[in-house]
Design an enzyme around this catalytic site. Structure first.
Site, PDB file in Angstrom:
ATOM      1  N   ASP A  59      15.981   4.490  66.802  1.00 24.90           N
ATOM      2  CA  ASP A  59      15.242   4.696  67.870  1.00 24.90           C
ATOM      3  C   ASP A  59      14.425   5.757  67.622  1.00 24.90           C
ATOM      4  O   ASP A  59      14.810   6.914  67.057  1.00 24.90           O
ATOM      5  CB  ASP A  59      16.211   5.199  69.110  1.00 24.90           C
ATOM      6  CG  ASP A  59      15.052   5.538  70.478  1.00 24.90           C
ATOM      7  OD1 ASP A  59      14.351   4.553  70.804  1.00 24.90           O
ATOM      8  OD2 ASP A  59      15.316   6.698  70.822  1.00 24.90           O
ATOM      9  N   GLU A 103      12.143   1.958  64.626  1.00 22.04           N
ATOM     10  CA  GLU A 103      10.895   2.323  65.804  1.00 22.04           C
ATOM     11  C   GLU A 103      10.154   3.411  65.451  1.00 22.04           C
ATOM     12  O   GLU A 103      10.763   4.531  65.242  1.00 22.04           O
ATOM     13  CB  GLU A 103      11.375   2.595  67.118  1.00 22.04           C
ATOM     14  CG  GLU A 103      10.281   2.687  68.230  1.00 22.04           C
ATOM     15  CD  GLU A 103      10.916   3.244  69.630  1.00 22.04           C
ATOM     16  OE1 GLU A 103       9.818   2.988  70.397  1.00 22.04           O
ATOM     17  OE2 GLU A 103      11.809   3.859  69.683  1.00 22.04           O
TER      18      GLU A 103
END
Length: 529
Positions: A273, A309
């Site tokens: 993330d 990401e």
């Protein structure tokens, strides 16, 4: 077959019996291990020995799996504070409660011969365990895996599982990175989910958060402030210390976490993330070091993938060698394709959609052709500064492209899906382009049948100051949008801290029986075939 990952911290069962407990607490002067054996009614205390460089250790010969334990700090400003184990393998009493000793070798793997799948075969299905089914458990999710495999899905991606506060949450506020959230089930039930997926030919990826800890249940500042760099502020507080004094121990903690999920739970890869939010000037950086550890460790015997990401569109993180193998990460979520498609389908141009307001259809085509739309071009959202790096040398499977994700639905005030917002014929066309492209396509749970249930932002901080702040902050966040400029419209935004937002986000599987949704499911199946 048995699987496990040995760690230099946490509770480790010893070969000759007993358990070694180890905690890094450089700011503590004394630590007591409080131990609650199975079937016992009273805690037992044992002083932990300082073994140097901030480490404390205790070995209890009579401790065993299923015992509970916790640490009590003595002396200093946090005198008497009781904390769970940061490396707890299970925390059944939530983030403030005691940790539990787990035997990682207790589970008997049925598909231990599984060696994964090559990345170009990936068709990813992102799901949130708590809302994927009414039961919201690992076991209930496992029962639906055969349907996904029959549909043509080849990989499921689970939103973060690290223990978070309460019984409902997205998982990005986790504070115990090694403990699967107890509201979903036990560690062995998670292993059974992964094992069943492998038997169906499905890869399983896990979303992990290495850029911050959540605000509730994070006790690190009390006994281990060295985990953070107070000179670098982020949206979640001080940045994690990946390149300052004592950072080697911090880096090793996260490297072990990555290896733990892949080696002990059999995950086929990780989605990291918001790597753009990691502050690290080291060479190699922590992201590259994690990729190397996975490639040179479990990746030697089976296919292991790392997906990023990264708002900065750093193509160098996705570079390949002469044989086309990833040098670091395997792929990146391609939000650029989503944004272009969303503007084309809805006409919305507020917020980060400003960068795609002009010629969105052409930008969608550009994303399909090369991956990133912003590969060094100036960004209006960044005051004209360039965003991204050239990506023409990357293979298209390096891009995980999508029309929906938990972020792009849940970060809307009302959590509407694209199938609710846009002309269904246009959505069908865009979805066909996605699923038939050389990119690795990703669907968000329910998208295969054009689900209309919202996916809202939800949490469970209770009636606390933090809970009230989250409710107020959520509404203030959208005050700058025309649709929510007034107090009345802001008040209509669902309270993320209330149970209603969570319940409303549960998938309505019965929708598939309705003609329009049944037709959408048939189209998805045909396109994947």
């Amino acid at each position: 077959m048995k699987r496990g990952h040995r760690m230099p911290f946490g509770a480790q069962l010893q070969d000759g019996g007993g358990v070694r407990f180890r905690l890094w607490a450089p700011a503590a002067s004394m630590l007591v291990l409080e131990h609650l054996p199975v079937a016992a009614t009273a805690w037992r205390g044992a002083a932990m020995e300082s073994v140097g460089e901030g480490w404390f250790e205790a070995v209890l010969p009579d401790a065993q799996a299923a015992d509970d334990y916790r640490f009590r700090l003595l002396g200093g400003p946090a005198d008497g504070l009781v904390v769970p184990d940061l490396a707890s393998r299970a925390n059944p009493h939530d983030v403030h409660g005691a940790s539990r000793v787990v035997d990682p070798y207790a589970y008997d793997w049925q598909h231990g011969e599984w060696a994964g799948r090559p990345w170009h075969e990936a068709v990813v299905y992102e799901l949130h365990v708590g809302t994927f089914t009414t039961e919201g458990s690992f076991n209930a999710a496992r029962a639906r895996l055969a349907e996904l495999a029959a549909l043509g899905i080849t990989a499921i991606e689970l939103m973060p599982l690290a223990e978070f506060p309460g019984r409902r949450g997205w998982g990005y506020d986790g504070v115990l990175p090694f403990a699967p959230d107890a509201s979903y089930g036990t560690p062995d039930e998670l292993k059974q989910l992964v094992d069943t997926a492998h038997g169906l030919g499905l890869m399983v990826l896990l979303d992990v958060v290495y850029n911050h800890f959540g605000p509730d249940g994070n006790y690190l500042h009390a006994y281990c402030p060295a985990f953070f760099d107070a000179s670098r502020a982020t949206a979640w507080g001080p940045a994690i210390n990946f390149d300052g004094p004592h950072s080697r121990t911090v880096r090793d903690f996260f490297i072990h976490n990555a290896l733990y999920w892949v080696e002990e739970f059999g995950f086929d890869g990780l989605r990291l993330d918001a790597v753009h939010a990691i502050r690290d000037g080291s060479v190699p950086c922590i992201v590259d070091e994690i990729c190397t550890a996975l490639r040179q460790g479990p990746g030697q015997a089976r296919q292991v993938h790392v997906v990023l990401e990264n708002e900065n569109n750093e193509s160098r993180r996705l570079a390949r060698d002469a044989q086309g193998r990833p040098l670091a990460a395997t792929a990146q979520w391609n939000d650029d394709l989503h944004h272009a498609a969303h503007v084309q389908l809805t006409g919305e141009t507020e917020g980060y959609y400003r960068d795609f307001a002009q010629q969105p259809l052409e930008r969608f085509a550009l994303a399909l052709r090369r991956g990133f739309v912003y590969a060094g071009e100036p960004s209006a959202c960044r005051s004209g500064q360039p965003r991204g790096e050239p990506c023409d040398n990357l293979p298209l499977p390096a891009f995980v492209s999508h029309l929906q994700t938990h972020d792009q639905i849940g970060n809307r005030a009302l959590g509407e899906r694209i199938d609710v917002l846009a002309d269904p014929v246009m959505v069908q066309a865009a979805r066909a382009c996605l699923l038939l492209s050389p990119h690795v396509p990703m669907l968000f749970m329910g998208e295969e049948f054009a689900a209309h249930t919202p996916f809202l932002y939800f949490c469970d901080y209770g009636e606390t100051e933090l809970g009230r702040a989250v409710t107020q902050g959520r509404r203030a966040e959208f005050a700058g949008f025309a649709a929510f400029a007034g107090e009345e419209s802001q008040a209509a935004i669902p309270d993320p801290n209330g149970e209603g937002a969570f319940v409303a986000s549960n998938l309505a599987w019965e929708e598939r029986e309705q003609p329009a949704h049944a037709a959408a499911l048939r189209r998805t199946r045909a396109l994947l075939a």
